[in-house]
Write a protein that holds these residues in place. Structure first.
Motif, PDB file in Angstrom:
ATOM      1  N   GLN A  86       4.689   2.807   0.269  1.00  0.00           N
ATOM      2  CA  GLN A  86       3.510   1.947   0.205  1.00  0.00           C
ATOM      3  C   GLN A  86       3.996   0.544  -0.168  1.00  0.00           C
ATOM      4  OE1 GLN A  86       0.513   2.462  -3.125  1.00  0.00           O
ATOM      5  NE2 GLN A  86      -0.828   2.800  -1.348  1.00  0.00           N
ATOM      6  N   GLY A  87       3.592  -0.462   0.600  1.00  0.00           N
ATOM      7  CA  GLY A  87       3.976  -1.841   0.283  1.00  0.00           C
ATOM      8  C   GLY A  87       3.040  -2.435  -0.757  1.00  0.00           C
ATOM      9  N   HIS A  88       3.395  -3.605  -1.263  1.00  0.00           N
ATOM     10  CA  HIS A  88       2.573  -4.290  -2.273  1.00  0.00           C
ATOM     11  C   HIS A  88       2.770  -5.782  -2.073  1.00  0.00           C
ATOM     12  CE1 HIS A  88       1.310  -4.457  -6.828  1.00  0.00           C
ATOM     13  NE2 HIS A  88       0.836  -5.485  -6.158  1.00  0.00           N
ATOM     14  N   LEU A  89       1.698  -6.476  -1.681  1.00  0.00           N
ATOM     15  CA  LEU A  89       1.752  -7.920  -1.378  1.00  0.00           C
ATOM     16  C   LEU A  89       0.711  -8.682  -2.172  1.00  0.00           C
ATOM     17  CD1 LEU A  89       2.010  -7.743   2.541  1.00  0.00           C
ATOM     18  CD2 LEU A  89       3.864  -8.259   0.944  1.00  0.00           C
ATOM     19  N   GLY A  90       0.839 -10.015  -2.152  1.00  0.00           N
ATOM     20  CA  GLY A  90      -0.093 -10.870  -2.886  1.00  0.00           C
ATOM     21  C   GLY A  90       0.502 -11.146  -4.246  1.00  0.00           C
ATOM     22  N   LEU A  91      -0.278 -10.868  -5.277  1.00  0.00           N
ATOM     23  CA  LEU A  91       0.256 -11.001  -6.637  1.00  0.00           C
ATOM     24  C   LEU A  91       1.151  -9.794  -6.905  1.00  0.00           C
ATOM     25  CD1 LEU A  91       0.542 -12.064  -9.470  1.00  0.00           C
ATOM     26  CD2 LEU A  91      -1.733 -11.258  -9.983  1.00  0.00           C
ATOM     27  N   GLU A 142       4.248  -3.095   8.065  1.00  0.00           N
ATOM     28  CA  GLU A 142       3.702  -2.067   8.970  1.00  0.00           C
ATOM     29  C   GLU A 142       4.760  -1.670  10.002  1.00  0.00           C
ATOM     30  OE1 GLU A 142      -0.414  -1.328  10.992  1.00  0.00           O
ATOM     31  OE2 GLU A 142       0.540  -2.988  12.021  1.00  0.00           O
ATOM     32  N   GLN A 143       5.411  -2.681  10.575  1.00  0.00           N
ATOM     33  CA  GLN A 143       6.437  -2.413  11.589  1.00  0.00           C
ATOM     34  C   GLN A 143       7.602  -1.625  11.011  1.00  0.00           C
ATOM     35  OE1 GLN A 143       7.780  -5.932  13.505  1.00  0.00           O
ATOM     36  NE2 GLN A 143       6.352  -5.691  15.221  1.00  0.00           N
ATOM     37  N   ALA A 144       7.892  -1.879   9.748  1.00  0.00           N
ATOM     38  CA  ALA A 144       9.025  -1.186   9.097  1.00  0.00           C
ATOM     39  C   ALA A 144       8.680   0.263   8.768  1.00  0.00           C
ATOM     40  CB  ALA A 144       9.426  -1.936   7.838  1.00  0.00           C
ATOM     41  N   GLY A 145       7.393   0.619   8.861  1.00  0.00           N
ATOM     42  CA  GLY A 145       7.018   2.021   8.672  1.00  0.00           C
ATOM     43  C   GLY A 145       6.247   2.323   7.405  1.00  0.00           C
ATOM     44  N   ALA A 146       5.841   1.282   6.660  1.00  0.00           N
ATOM     45  CA  ALA A 146       5.026   1.546   5.458  1.00  0.00           C
ATOM     46  C   ALA A 146       3.745   2.275   5.883  1.00  0.00           C
ATOM     47  CB  ALA A 146       4.674   0.225   4.777  1.00  0.00           C
ATOM     48  N   PHE A 147       3.281   3.209   5.027  1.00  0.00           N
ATOM     49  CA  PHE A 147       2.068   3.967   5.416  1.00  0.00           C
ATOM     50  C   PHE A 147       0.797   3.315   4.898  1.00  0.00           C
ATOM     51  CE2 PHE A 147       0.413   6.128   1.669  1.00  0.00           C
ATOM     52  CZ  PHE A 147       1.463   6.021   0.759  1.00  0.00           C
TER      53      PHE A 147
END
Ligand code: KIV
Length: 275
Positions: free
Chosen positions: A135-140, A172-177
Motif C-alpha cells: 500500500q502506498g502513502h502520499l501527501g503528508l 499504481e504502475q509499480a503494482g501497489a494495491f
C-alpha cells in the motif's frame, strides 16, 4: 479467511467504500474485526499514540513487529497491513525486501505500507514481484516531517498537485494495491481517485476517496496530546477511562472495593484448623 487485496480492489470496482482503521493490540483488533472493518493498518503512528514518541521517526522494526503480531492474533477476517518504519526500506531494495518479508513471515501481516511516490516505485515493484502486496502513502508523509517542515496540507500549488498525481500513477504502475492520501485538498484527492483503478484511502483528503482511514486513538478520543482537524471523535474514551479510574482510586482508598462479590470464599473448617 482473511480479506484479500483482490477483495479490497473489487470494492472500488463495485463502488463500495472501504473503511480502514489503525490498531496496535490484540483486544482492540478483535473488536475492530468483529465490527466488520475490512482493512486494519498497524501504523507507525503507534510511535506517538502507544509509545509516546514525538514523531514516527524513532519507531523501529522490532516495535512494529511486536504490535503487528498482537494484532494478527486477534484478527480472523480483516486484511492486516504492517507499516514499514523509517529507514527500513529507504536504504535499498534488499533492506526493503528483508524487512517487508518479516511483516508477513514473522508477524502474520498480509501486506506492507510505505511512504513515498516515484522515487519508491522501484522498491514497490521489487516487493510486489516477490509476492509482498504494497500500500502506498502520499501527501503528508510523516516520516519526511523534517523535510516537509510541519504537519501541513500537501499538493496546494499546481506543481505540487501535478507531482502528487504523477506519484500516484507511478505507484499504481509499480503494482501497489492501494494508496493512502494524507492531508490532500479534497478536489485533488477526488481527481487522483478518478484517475486510478486501485483504491485511494483518505485521511484528511475529503469524502471522494474510495476509503477512509483514521488513527483509532483519534476517533475514540484517547490521544491527549492533540486532535487533528481531520479526525472525528466518535467517543471520548479518555474521559470515560479517567472517570472510571478516579472512581476505582476512591473506592480502594475508602475500602469500598473489593466487596464479597469480587472475592473468593473457602471452607470455614479449614480456616479453623489453621487458626
Ligand atoms: O501510521 C499511521 O497510522 C498511518 C495512517 C495515518 C495512514 O500511516
Amino acid at each position: 479467511m482473511r480479506t484479500t487485496i483482490t477483495q479490497i480492489k473489487e470494492m472500488k470496482a463495485k463502488g463500495e467504500k472501504i473503511p480502514m482503521l489503525t490498531c496496535y493490540d490484540y483486544s482492540t483488533a478483535r473488536i475492530l474485526d468483529e465490527a466488520g472493518v475490512p482493512m486494519i493498518l498497524v501504523g507507525d503512528s503507534l510511535g506517538m499514540v502507544m509509545l509516546g514518541y514525538d514523531s514516527t521517526i524513532p519507531v523501529t522494526i522490532e516495535e512494529m513487529l511486536h504490535h503487528t503480531k498482537a494484532v494478527t492474533r486477534g484478527v480472523k477476517n480483516a486484511l492486516v497491513i504492517g507499516d514499514m518504519p523509517f529507514m527500513t526500506y529507504q536504504t535499498g531494495h534488499v533492506d526493503a525486501m528483508k524487512n517487508a518479508g518479516r511483516f508477513l513471515q514473522e508477524a502474520g501481516a498480509q501486506a506492507v505500507k510505505l511512504e513515498g511516490g516515484e522515487h519508491m516505485a522501484n522498491t514497490v515493484r521489487h516487493l510486489v514481484e516477490i509476492g509482498i502486496p504494497v500500500q502506498g502513502h502520499l501527501g503528508l508523509t510523516p516520516q519526511s516531517i523534517n523535510q516537509l517542515g510541519g504537519y501541513r496540507v500537501q499538493g496546494r500549488s499546481a506543481a505540487a498537485a501535478r507531482k502528487l498525481l504523477d506519484d500516484a500513477l507511478c505507484l499504481e504502475q509499480a503494482g501497489a494495491f492501494s494508496i493512502v492520501l494524507e492531508s490532500v485538498p479534497t478536489p485533488l484527492a477526488k481527481l487522483i481517485t478518478e484517475k486510478l483503478s486501485i483504491p485511494t484511502i483518505g485521511i484528511g483528503a475529503g469524502p471522494y476517496c474510495d476509503g477512509q482511514v483514521q488513527v483509532i486513538h483519534d476517533m475514540l478520543g484517547l490521544f491527549p496530546d492533540f486532535v487533528p482537524r481531520h479526525a472525528k471523535q466518535y467517543l471520548r474514551l479518555g474521559d470515560l477511562i479517567r472517570e472510571a479510574v478516579t472512581e476505582y482510586n476512591r473506592e480502594v482508598r475508602d475500602g469500598a472495593f473489593p466487596t464479597a462479590k469480587e472475592s473468593h470464599t473457602m471452607d470455614e473448617r479449614l480456616l479453623e484448623e489453621l487458626t
